[in-house]
Scaffold this motif. Structure first.
Motif, PDB file in Angstrom:
ATOM      1  N   UNK A  99      -9.584  21.908   6.465  1.00  0.00           N
ATOM      2  CA  UNK A  99      -9.847  21.673   5.013  1.00  0.00           C
ATOM      3  C   UNK A  99      -9.155  20.328   4.784  1.00  0.00           C
ATOM      4  N   UNK A 100      -7.918  20.131   5.122  1.00  0.00           N
ATOM      5  CA  UNK A 100      -7.034  19.264   4.637  1.00  0.00           C
ATOM      6  C   UNK A 100      -7.694  17.819   5.423  1.00  0.00           C
ATOM      7  N   UNK A 101      -7.869  17.816   6.423  1.00  0.00           N
ATOM      8  CA  UNK A 101      -8.126  16.767   7.112  1.00  0.00           C
ATOM      9  C   UNK A 101      -9.709  16.255   6.736  1.00  0.00           C
ATOM     10  N   UNK A 107     -10.785  12.948   0.193  1.00  0.00           N
ATOM     11  CA  UNK A 107     -11.123  12.887  -1.368  1.00  0.00           C
ATOM     12  C   UNK A 107      -9.915  12.247  -2.130  1.00  0.00           C
ATOM     13  N   UNK A 108      -8.870  12.516  -1.766  1.00  0.00           N
ATOM     14  CA  UNK A 108      -7.596  12.096  -2.430  1.00  0.00           C
ATOM     15  C   UNK A 108      -7.302  10.678  -2.074  1.00  0.00           C
ATOM     16  N   UNK A 109      -7.749  10.092  -1.029  1.00  0.00           N
ATOM     17  CA  UNK A 109      -7.542   8.872  -0.628  1.00  0.00           C
ATOM     18  C   UNK A 109      -8.512   7.940  -1.133  1.00  0.00           C
ATOM     19  N   UNK A 136     -18.027   9.703   0.771  1.00  0.00           N
ATOM     20  CA  UNK A 136     -19.008  10.377   1.545  1.00  0.00           C
ATOM     21  C   UNK A 136     -18.233  11.206   2.712  1.00  0.00           C
ATOM     22  N   UNK A 137     -17.167  10.810   3.266  1.00  0.00           N
ATOM     23  CA  UNK A 137     -16.679  11.684   4.343  1.00  0.00           C
ATOM     24  C   UNK A 137     -16.351  12.953   3.799  1.00  0.00           C
ATOM     25  N   UNK A 138     -15.689  13.057   2.560  1.00  0.00           N
ATOM     26  CA  UNK A 138     -15.491  14.505   1.819  1.00  0.00           C
ATOM     27  C   UNK A 138     -16.612  15.290   1.734  1.00  0.00           C
ATOM     28  N   UNK A 172     -10.814  20.732  -5.176  1.00  0.00           N
ATOM     29  CA  UNK A 172     -12.185  20.748  -5.441  1.00  0.00           C
ATOM     30  C   UNK A 172     -12.228  20.660  -7.039  1.00  0.00           C
ATOM     31  N   UNK A 173     -11.308  21.489  -7.831  1.00  0.00           N
ATOM     32  CA  UNK A 173     -10.949  21.356  -9.185  1.00  0.00           C
ATOM     33  C   UNK A 173     -10.512  20.165  -9.642  1.00  0.00           C
TER      34      UNK A 173
END
Length: 204
Positions: A99-101, A107-109, A136-138, A172-173
């Motif tokens: 999930x992190x990777x 998402x965060x980047x 898109x990757x997320x 996600x939140x």
């Protein structure tokens, strides 16, 4: 022990984990919006300026939300959230890492490169030219996870609620607030998200 706390999804992960485990620690709030985490005296504790951070009784510092949560899980009384067997812990770590990777990192980047660019461009290297691709990757990661959860499992790592669920839920939140909402077509994750939203720990 003391938790250095702030706004944002990373501290939320640790607070939610602590709430699930029934762990109550003193907290010191650091003003992330004002950049207090990037200057002394906080950087004398944590030179990388990350939040949250856990100060242990001997004054040493733990950073990285997975490391903090695993440390608390292993050292505090109560039922472990990471699992009671080597296999259960390995599965939880496996899915937390995935999930992190595959979701959290892009998402965060992407957020720092787009909606969050005015805040972060003077604090770290940002990649505005990559923002759309990272988003898109997320989403690709979420599509894959939705397919995996089509097998009927209740939580990300299987039958038991764990750190992988907390990590995914908190980000996600966060994503829903910064221009990266959950795709309503992802029904399995959507149903999972609705269930997790009902847990009292989400308000920690």
């Amino acid at each position: 022990m003391k938790l250095y706390n702030s706004v944002g999804p990373n501290p939320h992960v640790v607070r939610m984990f602590m709430a699930e485990r029934g762990i109550d620690l003193p907290k010191e709030d650091i003003d992330l919006m004002a950049g207090e985490n990037r200057q002394a005296p906080y950087t004398t504790k944590n030179p990388a300026g990350q939040l949250p951070a856990l100060e242990l009784d001997d004054g040493s510092i733990l950073t990285e939300i997975t490391a903090i949560c695993e440390y608390l899980d292993e050292t505090q009384p109560g039922d472990r959230l990471m699992g009671d067997t080597p296999e259960a812990r390995a599965q939880n770590r496996r899915w937390t890492r995935w999930v992190d990777l595959k979701i959290v990192e892009p998402l965060t980047t992407a957020f720092r490169a787009a909606e969050g660019l005015p805040m972060f461009q003077d604090r770290m290297r940002c990649l505005p030219e990559a923002a759309d691709g990272l988003k898109a990757c997320a989403q690709d990661g979420l599509v894959f996870l939705d397919e995996q959860m089509a097998d009927g499992r209740e939580f990300v790592a299987g039958k038991a609620f764990g750190l992988a669920d907390i990590l995914l839920f908190c980000f996600l939140a966060f994503g829903s607030q910064v221009g990266q909402p959950l795709n309503p077509d992802l029904k399995h994750i959507g149903n999972w998200y609705a269930r997790v939203s009902q847990r009292t720990s989400v308000s920690a």
